[in-house]
Design a protein around this motif. Sequence first.
Motif, PDB file in Angstrom:
ATOM      1  N   MET A  90     143.291  43.653   3.417  1.00 18.55           N
ATOM      2  CA  MET A  90     142.862  42.369   3.957  1.00 18.55           C
ATOM      3  C   MET A  90     142.129  41.586   2.870  1.00 18.55           C
ATOM      4  O   MET A  90     141.414  42.153   2.064  1.00 18.55           O
ATOM      5  N   LYS A  91     142.307  40.283   2.899  1.00 24.09           N
ATOM      6  CA  LYS A  91     141.653  39.428   1.920  1.00 24.09           C
ATOM      7  C   LYS A  91     140.145  39.394   2.143  1.00 24.09           C
ATOM      8  O   LYS A  91     139.662  39.540   3.252  1.00 24.09           O
ATOM      9  N   GLN A  92     139.444  39.170   1.050  1.00 25.55           N
ATOM     10  CA  GLN A  92     137.984  39.055   1.103  1.00 25.55           C
ATOM     11  C   GLN A  92     137.618  37.640   1.547  1.00 25.55           C
ATOM     12  O   GLN A  92     138.298  36.674   1.225  1.00 25.55           O
ATOM     13  N   LEU A  93     136.520  37.519   2.272  1.00 28.10           N
ATOM     14  CA  LEU A  93     136.035  36.213   2.706  1.00 28.10           C
ATOM     15  C   LEU A  93     135.433  35.458   1.523  1.00 28.10           C
ATOM     16  O   LEU A  93     134.737  36.045   0.694  1.00 28.10           O
ATOM     17  N   LYS A  94     135.688  34.159   1.478  1.00 21.00           N
ATOM     18  CA  LYS A  94     135.050  33.310   0.462  1.00 21.00           C
ATOM     19  C   LYS A  94     133.572  33.151   0.811  1.00 21.00           C
ATOM     20  O   LYS A  94     133.144  33.426   1.929  1.00 21.00           O
ATOM     21  N   ASN A  95     132.814  32.663  -0.147  1.00 19.65           N
ATOM     22  CA  ASN A  95     131.383  32.399   0.065  1.00 19.65           C
ATOM     23  C   ASN A  95     131.184  31.387   1.186  1.00 19.65           C
ATOM     24  O   ASN A  95     132.080  30.596   1.493  1.00 19.65           O
ATOM     25  N   CYS A  96     129.997  31.367   1.733  1.00 17.24           N
ATOM     26  CA  CYS A  96     129.652  30.420   2.794  1.00 17.24           C
ATOM     27  C   CYS A  96     129.760  28.988   2.260  1.00 17.24           C
ATOM     28  O   CYS A  96     129.174  28.672   1.219  1.00 17.24           O
ATOM     29  N   ALA A 110     142.478  38.949  10.735  1.00 24.62           N
ATOM     30  CA  ALA A 110     143.363  38.345   9.733  1.00 24.62           C
ATOM     31  C   ALA A 110     143.413  36.832   9.885  1.00 24.62           C
ATOM     32  O   ALA A 110     143.313  36.091   8.898  1.00 24.62           O
ATOM     33  N   SER A 111     143.528  36.338  11.113  1.00 30.60           N
ATOM     34  CA  SER A 111     143.632  34.885  11.315  1.00 30.60           C
ATOM     35  C   SER A 111     142.307  34.167  11.048  1.00 30.60           C
ATOM     36  O   SER A 111     142.294  33.047  10.540  1.00 30.60           O
ATOM     37  N   ILE A 112     141.187  34.802  11.359  1.00 25.72           N
ATOM     38  CA  ILE A 112     139.900  34.148  11.082  1.00 25.72           C
ATOM     39  C   ILE A 112     139.611  34.153   9.584  1.00 25.72           C
ATOM     40  O   ILE A 112     139.007  33.225   9.055  1.00 25.72           O
ATOM     41  N   ASN A 118     138.787  30.964   4.814  1.00 25.32           N
ATOM     42  CA  ASN A 118     139.052  30.790   3.388  1.00 25.32           C
ATOM     43  C   ASN A 118     139.753  29.473   3.050  1.00 25.32           C
ATOM     44  O   ASN A 118     139.833  29.100   1.883  1.00 25.32           O
ATOM     45  N   LYS A 119     140.234  28.755   4.057  1.00 30.11           N
ATOM     46  CA  LYS A 119     140.886  27.473   3.811  1.00 30.11           C
ATOM     47  C   LYS A 119     139.821  26.425   3.510  1.00 30.11           C
ATOM     48  O   LYS A 119     138.930  26.182   4.311  1.00 30.11           O
TER      49      LYS A 119
END
Length: 58
Positions: free
Chosen positions: A1-7, A44-46, A51-52
Amino acid sequence: MKQLKNCPFCGSKEVKIVRGVLIPVVNCYKCGATVSFYKANTEASITVAWNKRNDTEE
């Protein structure tokens, strides 16, 4: 799974997906932002929604 981008609000790397009442939400542990997305009901969808980013400057 992709890592979350910063806030996007404070820039913190301390963001995690947690289970909300009915759907997963992203929490920032620095600024306290709690974000959910319409129709994003899986991790996955969140992750994709979080990240968008709009990288254009105004």
